[in-house]
Design a protein around this motif. Structure first.
Motif, mmCIF file in Angstrom:
data_model
loop_
_atom_site.group_PDB
_atom_site.id
_atom_site.type_symbol
_atom_site.label_atom_id
_atom_site.label_comp_id
_atom_site.label_asym_id
_atom_site.label_seq_id
_atom_site.Cartn_x
_atom_site.Cartn_y
_atom_site.Cartn_z
ATOM 1 N N ASP A 10 0.700 -1.082 0.114
ATOM 2 C CA ASP A 10 0.068 -0.016 0.022
ATOM 3 C C ASP A 10 0.869 1.193 -0.168
ATOM 4 O O ASP A 10 0.455 2.412 -0.327
ATOM 5 C CB ASP A 10 -1.000 0.060 1.279
ATOM 6 N N THR A 11 2.163 1.300 0.448
ATOM 7 C CA THR A 11 2.967 2.278 0.431
ATOM 8 C C THR A 11 3.401 2.467 -1.047
ATOM 9 O O THR A 11 3.998 3.510 -1.275
ATOM 10 C CB THR A 11 4.166 2.225 1.442
ATOM 11 N N GLY A 12 3.351 1.487 -1.969
ATOM 12 C CA GLY A 12 3.460 1.558 -3.271
ATOM 13 C C GLY A 12 5.101 0.857 -3.445
ATOM 14 O O GLY A 12 5.675 0.907 -4.814
ATOM 15 N N LEU A 13 5.499 0.185 -2.398
ATOM 16 C CA LEU A 13 6.730 -0.469 -2.818
ATOM 17 C C LEU A 13 6.480 -2.053 -3.281
ATOM 18 O O LEU A 13 5.398 -2.695 -2.878
ATOM 19 C CB LEU A 13 7.459 -0.658 -1.303
ATOM 20 N N ASN A 14 7.318 -2.370 -4.120
ATOM 21 C CA ASN A 14 7.219 -3.890 -4.594
ATOM 22 C C ASN A 14 7.482 -4.695 -3.389
ATOM 23 O O ASN A 14 8.566 -4.800 -2.781
ATOM 24 C CB ASN A 14 8.016 -4.475 -5.918
ATOM 25 N N VAL A 15 6.902 -6.057 -3.375
ATOM 26 C CA VAL A 15 7.001 -6.900 -2.035
ATOM 27 C C VAL A 15 7.187 -8.126 -2.654
ATOM 28 O O VAL A 15 6.610 -8.867 -3.727
ATOM 29 C CB VAL A 15 5.702 -6.919 -1.351
ATOM 30 N N TYR A 16 8.072 -8.849 -2.091
ATOM 31 C CA TYR A 16 8.479 -10.367 -2.457
ATOM 32 C C TYR A 16 8.235 -11.169 -1.369
ATOM 33 O O TYR A 16 9.042 -10.684 -0.378
ATOM 34 C CB TYR A 16 9.929 -10.670 -2.957
ATOM 35 N N LEU A 17 7.343 -11.888 -1.285
ATOM 36 C CA LEU A 17 6.900 -12.701 0.001
ATOM 37 C C LEU A 17 7.573 -13.870 -0.272
ATOM 38 O O LEU A 17 7.016 -14.906 -0.931
ATOM 39 C CB LEU A 17 5.579 -12.531 0.138
ATOM 40 N N ILE A 18 8.488 -14.344 0.566
ATOM 41 C CA ILE A 18 9.425 -15.570 0.457
ATOM 42 C C ILE A 18 8.934 -16.529 1.726
ATOM 43 O O ILE A 18 9.053 -16.283 2.831
ATOM 44 C CB ILE A 18 10.561 -15.370 0.338
ATOM 45 N N GLU A 19 8.274 -17.804 1.382
ATOM 46 C CA GLU A 19 7.873 -18.575 2.379
ATOM 47 C C GLU A 19 8.679 -19.786 2.192
ATOM 48 O O GLU A 19 8.620 -20.349 1.188
ATOM 49 C CB GLU A 19 6.491 -18.871 2.493
ATOM 50 N N LYS A 20 9.195 -20.317 3.087
ATOM 51 C CA LYS A 20 9.846 -21.762 3.011
ATOM 52 C C LYS A 20 8.903 -22.991 2.702
ATOM 53 O O LYS A 20 9.384 -23.938 1.902
ATOM 54 C CB LYS A 20 10.668 -21.774 4.347
ATOM 55 N N GLU A 21 8.038 -22.942 3.266
ATOM 56 C CA GLU A 21 7.006 -24.270 3.257
ATOM 57 C C GLU A 21 6.115 -23.728 1.963
ATOM 58 O O GLU A 21 6.256 -22.870 1.309
ATOM 59 C CB GLU A 21 5.808 -24.196 4.078
ATOM 60 N N HIS A 22 5.257 -25.077 1.608
ATOM 61 C CA HIS A 22 4.478 -24.827 0.301
ATOM 62 C C HIS A 22 3.149 -24.018 0.493
ATOM 63 O O HIS A 22 2.332 -23.670 -0.486
ATOM 64 C CB HIS A 22 4.220 -26.122 -0.370
ATOM 65 N N PHE A 23 2.811 -23.615 1.944
ATOM 66 C CA PHE A 23 1.635 -22.859 2.095
ATOM 67 C C PHE A 23 1.992 -21.609 3.157
ATOM 68 O O PHE A 23 3.027 -21.856 3.827
ATOM 69 C CB PHE A 23 0.621 -23.846 2.812
ATOM 70 N N LEU A 24 1.154 -20.734 2.791
ATOM 71 C CA LEU A 24 1.396 -19.488 3.774
ATOM 72 C C LEU A 24 0.689 -19.582 5.288
ATOM 73 O O LEU A 24 0.074 -20.689 5.321
ATOM 74 C CB LEU A 24 0.657 -18.347 3.096
ATOM 75 N N GLY A 25 0.887 -18.768 6.003
ATOM 76 C CA GLY A 25 0.009 -18.748 7.155
ATOM 77 C C GLY A 25 1.014 -18.816 8.472
ATOM 78 O O GLY A 25 0.562 -18.500 9.603
ATOM 79 N N GLY A 26 2.004 -19.774 8.364
ATOM 80 C CA GLY A 26 2.948 -20.019 9.648
ATOM 81 C C GLY A 26 2.167 -20.721 10.571
ATOM 82 O O GLY A 26 1.233 -21.749 10.194
ATOM 83 N N ARG A 27 2.312 -20.176 11.999
ATOM 84 C CA ARG A 27 1.626 -21.027 13.043
ATOM 85 C C ARG A 27 0.333 -20.856 13.375
ATOM 86 O O ARG A 27 -0.309 -21.605 13.907
ATOM 87 C CB ARG A 27 2.599 -20.710 14.197
#
Lengths: 647, 360
Positions: free
Chosen positions: A163-180
């Motif tokens: 939302d601030t206009g920055l490009n984001v790369y969301l990098i997750e080790k597992e095959h699914f998001l959400g964590g714990r």
């Protein structure tokens, strides 16, 4: 050319002038070489004094100023800006600390304090004479932030960054998001389900075009400097196509011959080689576990369009301006036999128990035994006197108490016993503790030196506790289930602390620069930390830190360029013989070897250099100096200090 | 080692401790209690034992009887767990626990207690009809309504019953308390303790006077003394009738004693009845039905006894005999149920104070 330096001696409203004879100081320095005028002032930092200094500079064409007042920590920037407003270079200003380092320290000896003030100010004057105007280096920055770890903290940060206009790369080790968070079911205070919150975050993320999600992805390398980092990322094959659309998924799940421990349920159940961490996991397509898949081909036969076993491991380089590490936590795994864990069937961790609750339908039973009485043992693996984990994970008390409230709500006839050391249900969470007491939950307190004993008692397990609240009497409970309330440890992250050179504390969580004032910054400029990877937090606190890391990243990158402090090392290429000593001691990797006119010399990367000065004394050929602290300036200061003071 | 019994605190709720599980062991109750001492610190210990359901510990404790329910603990409790209410409930629990042959169960269990009272009252009414003579309607002569022999024999039977049951119950209490060998001491020390407790506690209600709120203390003291006066008046009337039936002059003594004692006792009993009805204080928020029965019976016993004394001077013959019958029934019930209702505190509390004194 004769220098025209202005010297101001501050009373600090008595803080200085009560012990230091400021008039005498003025007399002693006003005729120093290069001094054009010397004044005393009650508060140098006051508006009127600042205006007076500016007027002095402009009327008298002063070419340097010295303010003898408090610590530079307090007012260095104030007076640099005064100099700048008057048309001087801010680095032509010198601050002398005669409060913290003089009047306060020597309040018992005004005479010596006065002498010390004179010496310090003379040193300051010498430094001002040698000071050179400096200009900050400006470098362009990359509009992009890598968020490493796709749990709640990472997802929330990604949305806000986008939302601030920055490009984001969301990098997750597992095959699914959400964590714990999705593992937890209802969360305390709001009673919302973890997976529902993750769903909300995910839907926000996919709405935004400037967020790229990488799952099954791990960072392998990290280089560059603040504003211009380069990340090497390795992406595991998923073997499932993005447009996965398989009507026979249920059948595949049934027929897949591989069964492995389901880490999402902490080993309470098994899963197949093709799986989703939970039913509504995101991204919504399943993944195939490369390590365990036998390539039997059953899935491909049923839905040939949906699978691609030719997918290979991918490697890619990302260029970003900043990095946020949100690598999260794992629950502490009790040691074999710790409170009967792994020894008796009816001993689980709180996290396992929450999965058990989620997996139960209608009736709560374990190993086909109906559960009526539960003993929660607190602080397992936390606050250890002798063990490694000295810290309190601060979420577990509330989590355990909330669990007992949920049990009461869902099953009514379950009785909870809480065997605790201290209850830390801080803030609004206290209400949950009160409710639990009102429900009739029983609290028993033990001392670390006398922990409860879990042992076999016929078919049952017996828990014995020396209850401090009952005069240390030994009291026995026969529960159907013992739940170990375990804290947080940092989640395994493939050695990111080494890759990013971000220090970790004794507790193995990432360390911030200052726990109170700079809680999400690390010693690596442009690398921020948030969430439970930094230390135990509940979800509220996790999101708080995640958003503040976004604010930091945004304020770093928003202008498109970066002004760097000009106080950095500088190499005299004539003198440099490249011995490598400087490179060896530089903790910021700011020194590189370069061939210059057929000669090997050291070159400073000004974006990485912090001006710490470690390299200066190790340089045998005296080829390195720090701007703003040149040899001339330092030697001049020494002369100034050593000059005799007339009594 | 005792085992936790979570059902116990549920059980105690029936006796009036409703919020005790809210306790988080801060100990404010013990800190504020004017009666708690270092050797005998309550109510916290009792609260803890109740929450954990350590029944043996509670059954063997004198603490419930050392508490006068000043209520300062309940006022100070940050969790509104009402520790004072718990001590009250534990007294009820102990009265029931120490009763011989579980007779008290009759008076404590919901519906059966209703029947017990119904039958008891019926017995009283029938007894009056059965044993009443043809009263002298011209002049008030109490003994013409019920003969001296009936009163005498009935009185003796009731008092023997009372003594035997009370003695057995105190014995049960003694057994539960488990005095250790160390506490077993000579007759002389017993006597000393007895005198100490009788004068410094029972007659003066010294401990009760330490409560901040003095209203209840005053009312209780007046009721106690008034009751003793009325009781003595009744006994002397009977004794004089028995030993000096002809001597009219001597009867002025019990009459005056009765008239004087009636005033403080009526004030005292009305105070408690009114406060309980109004639920005026935290301490009167909850009244168990055994409390009600005791307070109502004693109210009517005193009221009717007092009326009798006044009516003796009048010529309202019919009203007198009617009141007399009523008084006899109420006193009959009061005596018979003495060991099982709140009335029993008259024996348990001094006995507990005595035991505590000996233990010290």
């Amino acid at each position: 050319m004769k220098r025209r330096i202005g010297v101001y001696i501050c009373h600090c409203g008595g803080n200085i002038s009560d012990y230091v004879d400021v008039k005498k100081v003025r007399e002693a320095v006003k005729d120093e070489e290069g001094v054009f005028l010397a004044k005393t002032t009650v508060f140098a930092c006051s508006d009127s004094s600042q205006k007076e200094i500016i007027a002095d500079i402009q009327e008298n064409n002063l070419d340097g100023i010295v303010v003898a007042s408090c610590s530079p920590k307090l007012h260095l920037h104030t007076f640099r800006s005064v100099a700048e407003r008057a048309g001087l270079n801010p680095y032509e200003y010198v601050q002398v600390n005669i409060r913290e380092q003089d009047s306060w320290a020597h309040s018992d000896n005004p005479e010596k304090a006065t002498e010390k003030a004179i010496r310090l100010i003379r040193a300051g004057i010498k430094r001002a004479i040698e000071a050179k105007p400096l200009t900050p280096n400006e470098i362009p920055v990359i509009n992009g932030v890598a968020v490493i770890g796709g749990g709640a903290a990472g997802m929330r940060a990604a949305i806000e960054l986008s939302d601030t206009g920055l490009n984001v790369y969301l990098i997750e080790k597992e095959h699914f998001l959400g964590g714990r968070i999705p593992q937890w079911g209802e969360l305390f205070e709001t009673n919302e389900r973890g997976e529902v919150l993750i769903e909300r975050l995910y839907k926000e993320i996919v709405k935004r075009n400037n967020i790229k999600i990488f799952t099954g992805a791990e960072v392998e390398s990290f280089s560059g400097c603040v504003g211009n980092f380069e990340l090497g990322v390795r992406i595991k094959p998923r073997f499932v196509k993005r447009d996965f659309n398989c009507k026979d998924y249920e059948k595949i799940l049934k027929e897949c011959p591989v069964e492995v421990e389901d880490e999402f349920n902490f080993g309470l159940t098994k899963r197949k080689a093709i799986y989703k961490s939970y039913e509504k996991a995101f991204p919504e397509i399943p993944a195939i576990d490369k390590e365990n898949c036998t390539r039997c081909g059953i899935c491909e036969k049923l839905c040939p369009e949906s699978f691609d076993f030719n997918q290979k491991e991918e490697k890619l380089n990302l260029r970003v301006g900043a990095v946020i590490l949100t690598t999260g936590f794992s629950p502490y795994e009790p040691k074999e036999g710790e409170f009967g864990y792994g020894k008796f069937n009816s001993v689980l961790t709180l996290q396992q128990f929450r999965r058990l609750m989620e997996l139960s339908n209608g009736e709560l039973s374990y190993n086909s035994k109906k559960i009526k009485n539960i003993a929660f043992i607190y602080c397992v693996g936390s606050r250890q006197k002798d063990g490694e984990n000295k810290y309190c994970s601060r979420y577990c008390c509330t989590a355990a108490i909330h669990t007992s409230l949920l049990l009461k709500e869902k099953y009514n006839d379950i009785k909870s016993y809480h065997l605790f050391r201290d209850i830390r249900t801080y803030g609004k969470q206290e209400i949950l503790y009160r409710d639990s007491c009102k429900n009739g939950d029983i609290y028993l307190k033990f001392d670390e030196s006398n922990p409860p004993i879990v042992e076999k008692n016929g078919v049952d397990v017996s828990v014995k506790i020396k209850d401090i609240l009952t005069d240390g009497e030994e009291i026995e409970i026969i529960p159907d289930l013992v739940v170990l309330v375990t804290g947080m440890i940092p989640r395994e992250n493939g050695g990111l602390e080494k890759i990013f050179k971000v220090p970790v504390g004794r507790d193995k969580f990432f360390s911030e620069i200052h726990p109170k004032l700079r809680p999400v910054e690390t010693v690596i400029n442009g690398v921020y930390i948030a969430g439970t990877g930094q230390g135990p937090k509940n979800l509220t606190e996790t999101i708080l830190s995640s958003l503040s890391s976004v604010a930091k990243a945004y304020s770093l990158l928003s202008s498109g360029t970066l002004k760097l402090e000009p106080i950095v090392a500088i190499i005299d290429e004539e003198k440099c013989e490249w011995c490598g000593n400087c490179d060896e001691v530089c903790v910021y990797d700011a020194i590189e070897k370069k061939s210059e006119n057929g000669k090997e010399v050291a070159v400073i990367n000004e974006a990485l250099c912090k001006g710490c000065g470690s390299c200066v004394p190790v340089c045998e050929s005296r080829a390195i100096e720090i701007k703003g602290y040149t040899n001339k300036e330092i030697l001049g200061m020494i002369d100034g200090i050593l000059k005799e003071v007339n009594r | 080692m005792e085992r936790v019994n979570p059902d116990f605190s549920e059980k105690i709720k029936k006796y009036g401790a409703f919020d005790i599980s809210a306790c988080y062991n801060c100990g404010n109750c013990t800190a504020i209690c004017p009666l708690s001492t270092e050797d005998n610190s309550f109510p916290r210990k009792m609260v803890r034992a109740t929450v954990l359901g350590l029944e043996n510990k509670i059954a063997s404790s004198l603490d419930p009887w050392l508490c006068y329910y000043c209520g300062e603990c309940s006022d100070t409790c940050p969790r509104d767990a009402d520790p004072g209410g718990l001590m009250m409930a534990l007294r009820r629990y102990q009265i029931r626990k120490f009763s011989v042959g579980r007779i008290s169960d009759l008076f404590y269990q919901g519906f059966s207690s209703f029947w017990a009272w119904f039958v008891l009252t019926l017995l009283g009414v029938l007894g009056i009809f059965f044993f009443k003579n043809n009263p002298d309607m011209k002049e008030i002569k109490p003994l013409s309504f019920v003969s001296l022999n009936v009163l005498h024999d009935g009185g003796i039977i009731l008092f023997v019953f009372l003594l035997v049951v009370s003695f057995l119950q105190l014995l049960l209490m003694l057994k539960s308390i488990k005095l250790t060998k160390k506490d077993g001491i000579g007759i002389k020390a017993y006597l000393n303790s007895f005198l100490e407790v009788f004068f410094n506690e029972v007659l003066s209600q010294n401990k009760f006077s330490k409560c901040e709120n003095k209203k209840r203390y005053t009312a209780h003291l007046l009721l106690l003394w008034g009751f003793i006066g009325l009781f003595l008046a009744t006994i002397t009337v009977m004794l004089f009738d028995f030993f000096f039936p002809a001597n009219e002059g001597i009867r002025i003594i019990p009459k005056v004693l009765g008239l004087i004692s009636g005033i403080p006792s009526l004030y005292g009993v009305s105070f408690f009845l009114w406060y309980r009805l109004k639920k005026a204080d935290k301490y009167f928020r909850f009244s168990h039905h055994t409390d009600w029965i005791f307070i109502i019976l004693i109210f009517f016993a005193i009221l009717s006894g007092y009326l009798l004394d006044i009516l003796r001077w009048s010529s309202a013959v019919k009203i007198y005999y009617f009141t007399f019958a009523f008084h006899l029934i109420v006193v009959f019930e009061l005596i018979l149920t003495f060991p099982f209702t709140k009335f029993a505190h008259v024996m348990y509390r001094p006995f507990a104070l005595l035991l505590a004194d000996i233990k010290k």
